[in-house]
Design a protein around this motif. Sequence first.
Motif: not given
Length: 253
Positions: A50, A52-53, A70, A76, A80, A90, A92
């Motif tokens: 993902c 930077t989302g 990710d 991440l 967030r 999220w 990790h």
Amino acid sequence: MREPDATFADPRQAAVYDIFNGDEHTRADLDAYVAVAHEVGARRVVDVGCGTGSLAVRLAGAGFDVVGVDPAGASLDVARAKPGADRVTWVHGDATALDGLGHGADLAVMTGNVAQVFVSDDDWSDTLDAVRRALRPGGWLVFETRRPEVHDWETWTIPPTQVTTSDGRSAVVQCTVTEVALPLVTFMGSTTIGAEVLRSTSTLRFRERGEIERDLAEHGFDVVDVRDAPDRPGKEHVFVARATEDAGRAAGG
């Protein structure tokens, strides 16, 4: 699996990634994935790699239940901090970190270069297995990958070029393809902002369409469609695959 590239893992580079590559508001390539989520009637979506989302936050804002996974912690951290990020779960780690979450996703996606960062057969195989386990029986996997016959890497070399970032700063960007040893292509990029030079080296694997179709079949997916990428017409394949019922049961679905 191999460590993520500095572009994503270096906190300094992760902090400016969206500035140079676009975010949830400006990345046109994400439109197709939002459309697919609606097309297949998904409610629960896993965004593998993902970053930077950008897609995860956008999907969550549209009402989807989203997990973003990710291996790059710095990316991440950026994800967030975005407005609406609290609506996303999220994780990790690589795709195998999804094991045990019991998400039973309707759709898993891999955007951008994600499917091509798995340069070894073992990493690619482990990723497909992990994604299959994260999906419910009949769940969908959608991802894009560049077509090797196009030789798009021949356009990637960029001499030192001054640009103005979206936040108004001046920067110098450069990219050099350092090795083409198909199916692998390696390139080195640098971004200079003021006195700071940010460097990253990346290797992508270019798989043939037939190879990907075979891999998907071997890991419990039926290829339903292979589409053209609307943001890079003629340069990429977008694979739309569905987990077979047997695969879902084998994965504990």
